[in-house]
Design an enzyme around this catalytic site. Structure first.
Site, mmCIF file in Angstrom:
data_model
loop_
_atom_site.group_PDB
_atom_site.id
_atom_site.type_symbol
_atom_site.label_atom_id
_atom_site.label_comp_id
_atom_site.label_asym_id
_atom_site.label_seq_id
_atom_site.Cartn_x
_atom_site.Cartn_y
_atom_site.Cartn_z
ATOM 1 N N LYS A 161 -16.758 14.404 -27.237
ATOM 2 C CA LYS A 161 -17.345 15.646 -27.132
ATOM 3 C C LYS A 161 -16.384 16.745 -27.884
ATOM 4 C CE LYS A 161 -19.176 19.575 -25.254
ATOM 5 N NZ LYS A 161 -18.330 20.609 -25.026
ATOM 6 N N ALA A 162 -16.906 17.115 -28.835
ATOM 7 C CA ALA A 162 -16.022 18.265 -29.561
ATOM 8 C C ALA A 162 -16.113 19.553 -28.639
ATOM 9 C CB ALA A 162 -16.753 18.408 -30.897
ATOM 10 N N GLU A 242 -5.772 16.666 -17.614
ATOM 11 C CA GLU A 242 -4.326 17.436 -17.460
ATOM 12 C C GLU A 242 -4.840 18.920 -17.585
ATOM 13 O OE1 GLU A 242 -1.843 19.705 -20.285
ATOM 14 O OE2 GLU A 242 -2.066 17.832 -21.167
ATOM 15 N N CYS A 279 -0.039 24.370 -22.341
ATOM 16 C CA CYS A 279 0.124 23.748 -20.889
ATOM 17 C C CYS A 279 1.325 24.054 -20.264
ATOM 18 C CB CYS A 279 -0.557 22.521 -20.745
ATOM 19 S SG CYS A 279 0.105 21.236 -21.927
ATOM 20 N N GLU A 368 -1.638 29.701 -12.797
ATOM 21 C CA GLU A 368 -1.518 29.696 -14.132
ATOM 22 C C GLU A 368 -2.216 30.965 -14.556
ATOM 23 O OE1 GLU A 368 -1.549 26.926 -18.056
ATOM 24 O OE2 GLU A 368 -3.159 26.811 -16.460
#
Length: 473
Positions: A161-162, A242, A279, A368
Protein backbone atom coordinates in the site's frame (compact mmCIF):
# COMPACT_ATOMS: atom_id res chain seq x y z
CA UNK A 1 -13.25 5.48 -3.71
CA UNK A 2 -13.14 7.56 -6.90
CA UNK A 3 -12.10 10.95 -5.49
CA UNK A 4 -8.61 11.94 -6.62
CA UNK A 5 -5.78 13.25 -4.43
CA UNK A 6 -2.44 14.99 -4.92
CA UNK A 7 1.07 14.67 -3.54
CA UNK A 8 3.03 17.62 -2.13
CA UNK A 9 6.16 19.18 -3.63
CA UNK A 10 7.93 20.10 -0.40
CA UNK A 11 10.81 22.05 -1.93
CA UNK A 12 8.34 24.22 -3.86
CA UNK A 13 5.84 24.42 -0.99
CA UNK A 14 2.99 23.56 -3.33
CA UNK A 15 0.63 20.71 -4.12
CA UNK A 16 1.27 18.85 -7.35
CA UNK A 17 -1.28 19.29 -10.14
CA UNK A 18 -1.37 15.57 -10.96
CA UNK A 19 -4.34 13.64 -9.59
CA UNK A 20 -3.98 10.09 -8.29
CA UNK A 21 -7.01 7.88 -7.79
CA UNK A 22 -7.45 5.14 -5.19
CA UNK A 23 -7.34 1.54 -6.37
CA UNK A 24 -10.89 0.58 -7.40
CA UNK A 25 -12.98 -1.89 -5.40
CA UNK A 26 -12.87 -4.33 -8.34
CA UNK A 27 -9.23 -5.07 -7.49
CA UNK A 28 -10.12 -7.14 -4.42
CA UNK A 29 -12.21 -9.98 -5.98
CA UNK A 30 -9.62 -10.45 -8.71
CA UNK A 31 -6.84 -10.67 -6.10
CA UNK A 32 -8.91 -13.07 -4.00
CA UNK A 33 -9.50 -15.36 -6.99
CA UNK A 34 -5.77 -15.81 -7.55
CA UNK A 35 -3.87 -15.29 -4.33
CA UNK A 36 -4.23 -18.79 -2.87
CA UNK A 37 -2.90 -20.62 -5.94
CA UNK A 38 -0.30 -17.93 -6.66
CA UNK A 39 1.04 -18.08 -3.11
CA UNK A 40 1.25 -21.86 -3.31
CA UNK A 41 3.23 -21.59 -6.54
CA UNK A 42 5.58 -18.87 -5.26
CA UNK A 43 6.23 -20.63 -1.94
CA UNK A 44 7.55 -23.64 -3.88
CA UNK A 45 9.92 -21.72 -6.13
CA UNK A 46 13.65 -22.21 -5.66
CA UNK A 47 15.81 -19.67 -3.82
CA UNK A 48 17.68 -19.24 -7.10
CA UNK A 49 14.51 -18.13 -8.92
CA UNK A 50 13.59 -15.73 -6.13
CA UNK A 51 17.12 -14.34 -6.21
CA UNK A 52 16.76 -13.81 -9.96
CA UNK A 53 13.49 -11.96 -9.34
CA UNK A 54 15.20 -9.61 -6.90
CA UNK A 55 18.15 -8.97 -9.21
CA UNK A 56 15.90 -8.24 -12.17
CA UNK A 57 14.00 -5.74 -10.04
CA UNK A 58 17.33 -4.07 -9.29
CA UNK A 59 18.23 -4.02 -12.97
CA UNK A 60 14.96 -2.30 -13.91
CA UNK A 61 15.38 0.20 -11.07
CA UNK A 62 18.84 1.08 -12.37
CA UNK A 63 17.54 1.57 -15.90
CA UNK A 64 14.78 3.89 -14.62
CA UNK A 65 17.02 5.72 -12.14
CA UNK A 66 16.83 9.15 -13.80
CA UNK A 67 13.04 9.23 -13.80
CA UNK A 68 12.94 7.85 -10.27
CA UNK A 69 15.26 10.56 -8.97
CA UNK A 70 13.16 13.32 -10.51
CA UNK A 71 9.87 12.27 -8.96
CA UNK A 72 11.52 11.23 -5.65
CA UNK A 73 12.97 14.71 -5.17
CA UNK A 74 9.71 16.40 -6.22
CA UNK A 75 7.52 14.43 -3.85
CA UNK A 76 9.78 14.27 -0.80
CA UNK A 77 11.72 17.53 -0.87
CA UNK A 78 14.81 15.42 -0.17
CA UNK A 79 18.02 16.21 -2.06
CA UNK A 80 19.63 14.43 -5.01
CA UNK A 81 22.46 13.45 -2.67
CA UNK A 82 19.96 11.80 -0.32
CA UNK A 83 18.37 10.02 -3.30
CA UNK A 84 21.77 8.64 -4.33
CA UNK A 85 22.38 7.37 -0.80
CA UNK A 86 18.97 5.76 -0.49
CA UNK A 87 19.07 4.31 -4.01
CA UNK A 88 22.48 2.75 -3.38
CA UNK A 89 21.21 1.35 -0.09
CA UNK A 90 18.20 -0.23 -1.82
CA UNK A 91 20.33 -1.88 -4.50
CA UNK A 92 22.71 -3.15 -1.82
CA UNK A 93 19.78 -4.59 0.15
CA UNK A 94 18.45 -6.38 -2.93
CA UNK A 95 21.83 -7.90 -3.87
CA UNK A 96 22.51 -8.88 -0.24
CA UNK A 97 19.23 -10.80 0.02
CA UNK A 98 19.67 -12.39 -3.40
CA UNK A 99 23.02 -13.80 -2.27
CA UNK A 100 21.77 -14.72 1.21
CA UNK A 101 18.82 -16.89 0.19
CA UNK A 102 20.97 -18.95 -2.20
CA UNK A 103 23.38 -19.99 0.55
CA UNK A 104 20.91 -20.08 3.44
CA UNK A 105 20.24 -23.42 5.14
CA UNK A 106 16.52 -23.81 4.38
CA UNK A 107 16.50 -27.32 5.86
CA UNK A 108 17.89 -29.00 8.97
CA UNK A 109 18.01 -32.78 9.27
CA UNK A 110 18.50 -35.28 12.08
CA UNK A 111 18.79 -39.06 11.68
CA UNK A 112 17.43 -41.04 14.66
CA UNK A 113 18.49 -44.65 13.91
CA UNK A 114 17.46 -46.03 17.30
CA UNK A 115 13.93 -44.73 16.64
CA UNK A 116 14.08 -45.74 12.97
CA UNK A 117 13.15 -42.26 11.73
CA UNK A 118 14.45 -39.08 10.12
CA UNK A 119 13.42 -35.54 10.98
CA UNK A 120 13.72 -32.75 8.43
CA UNK A 121 12.80 -29.21 9.47
CA UNK A 122 12.05 -26.93 6.51
CA UNK A 123 11.79 -23.15 6.61
CA UNK A 124 9.01 -21.92 4.34
CA UNK A 125 7.09 -18.77 3.46
CA UNK A 126 4.56 -17.58 6.01
CA UNK A 127 2.10 -16.45 3.31
CA UNK A 128 0.96 -13.19 1.69
CA UNK A 129 2.35 -10.08 3.40
CA UNK A 130 0.87 -6.58 3.56
CA UNK A 131 3.56 -3.86 3.42
CA UNK A 132 2.75 -0.23 4.13
CA UNK A 133 5.14 2.28 2.57
CA UNK A 134 6.84 4.67 4.98
CA UNK A 135 6.91 8.42 4.62
CA UNK A 136 10.55 9.23 5.45
CA UNK A 137 12.25 6.67 3.17
CA UNK A 138 10.46 6.70 -0.22
CA UNK A 139 12.82 3.97 -1.46
CA UNK A 140 14.54 2.02 1.32
CA UNK A 141 11.46 1.45 3.51
CA UNK A 142 8.72 1.59 0.94
CA UNK A 143 7.58 -0.17 -2.22
CA UNK A 144 10.76 -2.17 -2.83
CA UNK A 145 12.18 -1.50 0.62
CA UNK A 146 13.44 -3.85 3.29
CA UNK A 147 10.05 -5.41 4.09
CA UNK A 148 9.17 -6.18 0.46
CA UNK A 149 12.63 -7.51 -0.35
CA UNK A 150 12.58 -9.79 2.72
CA UNK A 151 9.06 -11.06 2.00
CA UNK A 152 9.76 -11.80 -1.68
CA UNK A 153 13.06 -13.47 -0.76
CA UNK A 154 11.14 -15.71 1.66
CA UNK A 155 8.63 -16.71 -1.02
CA UNK A 156 5.75 -14.56 0.20
CA UNK A 157 3.41 -12.76 -2.17
CA UNK A 158 3.32 -9.06 -1.30
CA UNK A 159 0.62 -6.40 -1.28
CA UNK A 160 2.15 -2.92 -1.03
CA UNK A 161 0.00 0.00 0.00
CA UNK A 162 1.77 3.12 -1.28
CA UNK A 163 2.28 6.05 1.07
CA UNK A 164 -0.11 8.76 -0.22
CA UNK A 165 2.59 11.46 -0.14
CA UNK A 166 4.93 9.69 -2.56
CA UNK A 167 2.56 7.77 -4.82
CA UNK A 168 4.45 8.74 -7.96
CA UNK A 169 7.71 7.30 -6.64
CA UNK A 170 5.87 4.19 -5.47
CA UNK A 171 4.21 3.66 -8.85
CA UNK A 172 7.54 4.03 -10.66
CA UNK A 173 9.17 1.42 -8.41
CA UNK A 174 6.12 -0.87 -8.65
CA UNK A 175 6.37 -0.88 -12.43
CA UNK A 176 9.95 -2.19 -12.16
CA UNK A 177 8.84 -5.03 -9.89
CA UNK A 178 5.89 -5.88 -12.12
CA UNK A 179 8.17 -6.06 -15.18
CA UNK A 180 10.49 -8.45 -13.35
CA UNK A 181 7.55 -10.66 -12.32
CA UNK A 182 6.30 -10.76 -15.91
CA UNK A 183 9.71 -11.52 -17.40
CA UNK A 184 10.11 -14.54 -15.16
CA UNK A 185 6.54 -15.64 -15.91
CA UNK A 186 5.62 -15.65 -12.24
CA UNK A 187 1.98 -15.32 -11.14
CA UNK A 188 0.76 -11.74 -11.26
CA UNK A 189 -0.27 -11.50 -7.61
CA UNK A 190 3.27 -12.27 -6.45
CA UNK A 191 3.35 -8.48 -6.23
CA UNK A 192 0.33 -6.19 -5.94
CA UNK A 193 0.35 -2.41 -5.61
CA UNK A 194 -2.54 -0.42 -4.18
CA UNK A 195 -3.13 3.32 -3.84
CA UNK A 196 -5.23 5.03 -1.20
CA UNK A 197 -5.22 8.30 0.74
CA UNK A 198 -7.56 6.91 3.41
CA UNK A 199 -7.37 3.89 5.72
CA UNK A 200 -9.74 1.81 3.56
CA UNK A 201 -7.29 -0.51 1.78
CA UNK A 202 -4.88 -0.81 4.70
CA UNK A 203 -7.75 -1.84 6.98
CA UNK A 204 -9.25 -4.18 4.39
CA UNK A 205 -6.02 -6.10 3.83
CA UNK A 206 -4.95 -6.05 7.49
CA UNK A 207 -8.16 -7.94 8.25
CA UNK A 208 -8.17 -10.17 5.17
CA UNK A 209 -7.86 -13.89 5.99
CA UNK A 210 -5.35 -14.46 3.19
CA UNK A 211 -2.87 -11.94 4.63
CA UNK A 212 -0.52 -13.72 7.05
CA UNK A 213 1.75 -10.88 8.26
CA UNK A 214 2.12 -7.11 8.11
CA UNK A 215 5.24 -4.95 7.70
CA UNK A 216 5.01 -1.33 8.80
CA UNK A 217 7.34 1.62 9.42
CA UNK A 218 5.77 4.73 10.89
CA UNK A 219 4.18 6.27 13.95
CA UNK A 220 3.26 4.54 17.20
CA UNK A 221 -0.37 5.46 16.54
CA UNK A 222 -0.36 3.82 13.10
CA UNK A 223 1.55 0.75 14.21
CA UNK A 224 -0.65 0.26 17.24
CA UNK A 225 -3.81 0.52 15.11
CA UNK A 226 -2.50 -2.25 12.85
CA UNK A 227 -1.50 -4.38 15.82
CA UNK A 228 -4.99 -4.04 17.30
CA UNK A 229 -6.66 -4.90 13.98
CA UNK A 230 -4.44 -7.96 13.56
CA UNK A 231 -5.08 -9.13 17.12
CA UNK A 232 -8.86 -8.85 16.69
CA UNK A 233 -8.93 -11.14 13.66
CA UNK A 234 -10.45 -14.62 14.14
CA UNK A 235 -6.93 -15.90 13.45
CA UNK A 236 -4.51 -13.18 14.65
CA UNK A 237 -1.37 -12.52 12.60
CA UNK A 238 1.98 -10.92 13.45
CA UNK A 239 2.57 -7.23 12.79
CA UNK A 240 6.21 -6.30 12.40
CA UNK A 241 6.01 -2.59 13.12
CA UNK A 242 8.92 -0.22 13.58
CA UNK A 243 7.55 2.79 15.42
CA UNK A 244 8.75 5.53 17.78
CA UNK A 245 12.14 5.91 19.42
CA UNK A 246 13.80 8.60 21.53
CA UNK A 247 17.30 7.19 20.90
CA UNK A 248 18.85 8.51 24.13
CA UNK A 249 22.49 9.59 24.15
CA UNK A 250 24.63 9.35 27.29
CA UNK A 251 27.84 11.41 27.50
CA UNK A 252 29.77 9.97 30.43
CA UNK A 253 32.04 11.86 32.83
CA UNK A 254 35.18 9.96 31.71
CA UNK A 255 35.13 11.56 28.24
CA UNK A 256 38.01 14.02 27.74
CA UNK A 257 36.94 17.66 27.71
CA UNK A 258 38.75 18.25 24.42
CA UNK A 259 36.43 15.72 22.75
CA UNK A 260 33.24 17.54 23.73
CA UNK A 261 33.13 19.98 20.82
CA UNK A 262 33.57 17.20 18.26
CA UNK A 263 30.82 15.16 19.93
CA UNK A 264 28.51 18.18 19.90
CA UNK A 265 29.11 18.75 16.19
CA UNK A 266 28.42 15.09 15.41
CA UNK A 267 25.17 15.16 17.37
CA UNK A 268 24.02 18.46 15.85
CA UNK A 269 24.48 16.95 12.39
CA UNK A 270 22.63 13.80 13.46
CA UNK A 271 19.73 15.87 14.82
CA UNK A 272 19.40 18.15 11.79
CA UNK A 273 20.25 16.11 8.70
CA UNK A 274 17.22 15.93 6.38
CA UNK A 275 15.22 17.84 9.02
CA UNK A 276 15.73 15.10 11.59
CA UNK A 277 13.24 12.80 9.86
CA UNK A 278 14.94 9.56 10.87
CA UNK A 279 13.69 6.89 13.24
CA UNK A 280 17.19 6.88 14.74
CA UNK A 281 17.53 10.64 15.29
CA UNK A 282 18.92 11.34 18.80
CA UNK A 283 16.08 12.91 20.80
CA UNK A 284 17.37 12.87 24.41
CA UNK A 285 20.88 14.00 25.35
CA UNK A 286 22.01 13.06 28.85
CA UNK A 287 25.27 14.78 29.71
CA UNK A 288 27.53 14.32 32.74
CA UNK A 289 27.27 17.55 34.73
CA UNK A 290 30.98 18.34 34.55
CA UNK A 291 30.69 18.55 30.74
CA UNK A 292 27.20 20.03 30.56
CA UNK A 293 27.85 23.74 30.02
CA UNK A 294 30.71 23.22 27.59
CA UNK A 295 28.67 20.70 25.64
CA UNK A 296 25.53 22.85 25.55
CA UNK A 297 27.40 25.88 24.20
CA UNK A 298 29.18 23.76 21.59
CA UNK A 299 25.91 22.10 20.58
CA UNK A 300 24.06 25.41 20.19
CA UNK A 301 26.94 26.80 18.11
CA UNK A 302 26.85 23.71 15.90
CA UNK A 303 23.04 23.76 15.56
CA UNK A 304 23.16 27.42 14.53
CA UNK A 305 25.17 26.50 11.43
CA UNK A 306 22.44 24.18 10.12
CA UNK A 307 20.06 25.69 7.57
CA UNK A 308 16.46 24.46 7.71
CA UNK A 309 15.41 22.14 4.88
CA UNK A 310 11.92 21.04 3.83
CA UNK A 311 10.11 18.43 5.84
CA UNK A 312 8.44 15.68 3.85
CA UNK A 313 4.90 17.04 3.72
CA UNK A 314 2.53 19.40 5.57
CA UNK A 315 1.19 16.79 7.99
CA UNK A 316 4.66 15.92 9.32
CA UNK A 317 5.56 19.62 9.50
CA UNK A 318 2.40 20.55 11.40
CA UNK A 319 2.82 17.67 13.85
CA UNK A 320 6.45 18.64 14.41
CA UNK A 321 5.55 22.26 15.14
CA UNK A 322 2.74 21.16 17.48
CA UNK A 323 5.01 18.81 19.42
CA UNK A 324 7.69 21.51 19.69
CA UNK A 325 5.16 23.92 21.17
CA UNK A 326 3.89 21.24 23.53
CA UNK A 327 7.38 20.67 24.94
CA UNK A 328 8.35 24.35 25.06
CA UNK A 329 5.20 25.20 27.02
CA UNK A 330 6.14 22.89 29.91
CA UNK A 331 7.00 24.93 33.01
CA UNK A 332 10.69 24.62 33.84
CA UNK A 333 11.88 24.13 30.24
CA UNK A 334 14.59 26.39 28.87
CA UNK A 335 14.03 26.58 25.13
CA UNK A 336 16.41 27.32 22.30
CA UNK A 337 15.45 27.25 18.64
CA UNK A 338 16.50 28.30 15.17
CA UNK A 339 16.19 32.00 14.44
CA UNK A 340 15.97 31.36 10.72
CA UNK A 341 12.98 33.06 9.12
CA UNK A 342 11.20 30.49 7.00
CA UNK A 343 8.08 29.90 5.00
CA UNK A 344 6.52 26.67 3.86
CA UNK A 345 7.39 23.39 5.54
CA UNK A 346 11.03 24.01 6.46
CA UNK A 347 11.99 22.17 9.64
CA UNK A 348 13.75 24.51 12.09
CA UNK A 349 15.75 22.92 14.92
CA UNK A 350 14.70 23.13 18.55
CA UNK A 351 16.40 22.26 21.85
CA UNK A 352 14.68 21.93 25.22
CA UNK A 353 16.80 22.00 28.38
CA UNK A 354 15.32 20.26 31.41
CA UNK A 355 16.43 19.11 34.85
CA UNK A 356 16.33 15.41 35.64
CA UNK A 357 13.45 15.85 38.11
CA UNK A 358 11.36 17.45 35.36
CA UNK A 359 12.00 14.53 32.98
CA UNK A 360 10.74 12.16 35.66
CA UNK A 361 7.43 13.94 36.16
CA UNK A 362 6.65 15.05 32.57
CA UNK A 363 6.06 11.97 30.37
CA UNK A 364 5.75 14.07 27.22
CA UNK A 365 9.48 14.85 27.45
CA UNK A 366 10.19 11.15 27.01
CA UNK A 367 8.15 10.86 23.80
CA UNK A 368 9.62 11.17 20.32
CA UNK A 369 9.48 14.52 18.54
CA UNK A 370 9.83 13.61 14.87
CA UNK A 371 12.03 16.31 13.39
CA UNK A 372 15.20 18.30 14.21
CA UNK A 373 14.59 18.47 17.95
CA UNK A 374 16.16 17.14 21.15
CA UNK A 375 15.83 17.41 24.92
CA UNK A 376 19.06 17.99 26.86
CA UNK A 377 19.61 17.20 30.54
CA UNK A 378 22.56 16.98 32.92
CA UNK A 379 23.25 14.23 35.48
CA UNK A 380 25.67 13.88 38.39
CA UNK A 381 26.18 10.12 38.24
CA UNK A 382 24.90 7.08 36.33
CA UNK A 383 23.07 6.00 39.48
CA UNK A 384 20.81 9.04 39.03
CA UNK A 385 19.68 7.64 35.68
CA UNK A 386 18.12 4.48 37.13
CA UNK A 387 14.70 6.04 37.73
CA UNK A 388 14.78 7.66 34.29
CA UNK A 389 15.67 4.42 32.52
CA UNK A 390 12.79 2.73 34.35
CA UNK A 391 10.40 5.27 32.78
CA UNK A 392 11.83 5.28 29.26
CA UNK A 393 10.12 2.88 26.82
CA UNK A 394 11.83 0.53 24.37
CA UNK A 395 14.36 2.11 22.03
CA UNK A 396 15.85 1.37 18.64
CA UNK A 397 19.20 2.75 19.79
CA UNK A 398 21.18 4.18 22.65
CA UNK A 399 24.49 6.00 22.11
CA UNK A 400 27.15 6.05 24.81
CA UNK A 401 30.21 8.29 24.72
CA UNK A 402 32.81 6.85 27.08
CA UNK A 403 36.47 5.87 27.24
CA UNK A 404 35.52 2.55 28.85
CA UNK A 405 33.74 0.61 26.07
CA UNK A 406 34.38 -2.85 27.54
CA UNK A 407 32.65 -2.41 30.90
CA UNK A 408 29.65 -0.08 30.96
CA UNK A 409 28.06 1.02 34.20
CA UNK A 410 25.68 -1.80 35.32
CA UNK A 411 22.66 0.55 35.33
CA UNK A 412 23.34 1.55 31.73
CA UNK A 413 24.09 -2.04 30.68
CA UNK A 414 20.84 -3.29 32.21
CA UNK A 415 18.82 -0.62 30.40
CA UNK A 416 20.43 -1.63 27.10
CA UNK A 417 19.79 -5.34 27.62
CA UNK A 418 16.16 -4.77 28.63
CA UNK A 419 15.01 -2.15 26.15
CA UNK A 420 17.50 -1.34 23.38
CA UNK A 421 18.07 -2.94 19.97
CA UNK A 422 21.44 -1.36 19.14
CA UNK A 423 24.01 0.41 21.29
CA UNK A 424 26.44 2.81 19.61
CA UNK A 425 29.71 3.41 21.41
CA UNK A 426 31.31 6.80 20.69
CA UNK A 427 29.19 7.49 17.63
CA UNK A 428 25.79 8.77 16.54
CA UNK A 429 22.74 6.55 15.90
CA UNK A 430 21.76 7.80 12.43
CA UNK A 431 23.05 5.55 9.68
CA UNK A 432 21.75 1.97 9.74
CA UNK A 433 24.09 -0.45 7.97
CA UNK A 434 22.40 -3.21 5.96
CA UNK A 435 24.50 -6.13 7.17
CA UNK A 436 23.98 -9.43 8.94
CA UNK A 437 25.11 -8.11 12.35
CA UNK A 438 22.58 -5.24 12.34
CA UNK A 439 19.68 -5.28 14.78
CA UNK A 440 17.05 -2.69 13.87
CA UNK A 441 14.34 -3.16 16.43
CA UNK A 442 13.83 -2.90 20.16
CA UNK A 443 11.34 -3.33 22.96
CA UNK A 444 7.87 -1.84 22.37
CA UNK A 445 7.19 0.78 21.08
CA UNK A 446 10.47 0.94 19.17
CA UNK A 447 9.15 -2.16 17.44
CA UNK A 448 6.30 -4.58 17.94
CA UNK A 449 8.59 -7.57 18.52
CA UNK A 450 12.10 -7.09 19.89
CA UNK A 451 13.14 -10.59 18.75
CA UNK A 452 13.34 -9.54 15.09
CA UNK A 453 15.21 -7.00 13.00
CA UNK A 454 13.73 -4.91 10.17
CA UNK A 455 17.14 -4.51 8.50
CA UNK A 456 19.63 -7.06 7.21
CA UNK A 457 19.31 -10.70 6.08
CA UNK A 458 17.90 -11.86 9.43
CA UNK A 459 14.79 -9.77 8.72
CA UNK A 460 13.65 -12.62 6.42
CA UNK A 461 12.82 -14.61 9.58
CA UNK A 462 9.79 -12.37 10.14
CA UNK A 463 8.08 -13.76 7.07
CA UNK A 464 8.91 -17.45 7.40
CA UNK A 465 7.85 -20.38 9.56
CA UNK A 466 9.26 -23.86 10.06
CA UNK A 467 7.62 -27.23 9.46
CA UNK A 468 9.14 -30.52 10.63
CA UNK A 469 8.75 -33.59 8.39
CA UNK A 470 9.11 -36.88 10.26
CA UNK A 471 9.90 -39.94 8.12
CA UNK A 472 9.58 -43.43 9.59
CA UNK A 473 11.65 -46.22 8.03
Amino acid sequence: MSKGFRTFQASQNTWDTHLYFPTPASFLPEWENNIRSDQSHFRNTTPQLRAELLLRCASFLESDKTDLEKIYCQESGLSSARFETEFARLLHTISLFAAHIQKYAWEKQNELPTENKTLVKKRTALGPVLVLGSSNFPLAYSTMGGDTVAALAAGCCVVVKAHPMHVGTSLAVARCIERAVQELQLPRTVFSHIIDNTFHWATTFAQHPQIKAIGFTGSIKGGRALMDLAAQRPSPIPVFAEMGSLNPVVICSDIDTDQIETIAQQLARSICTDAGQFCTKPGLLLVAQQHFEIFKIALLNALATHVAVPMLHPDIFQKYEARKRQVFQIKGITKQQSEQNTTGVLGRWGLAQAKLELLLKEPTLLEEVFGPFAVICGFESEAELQALFDQIDGQLTTSVFTTNTTSLDPILAEFINDKVGRVILNGVPTGVSVVEAMQHGGAYPASSDARFTAVGPDSILRFTKEVSWQFHH
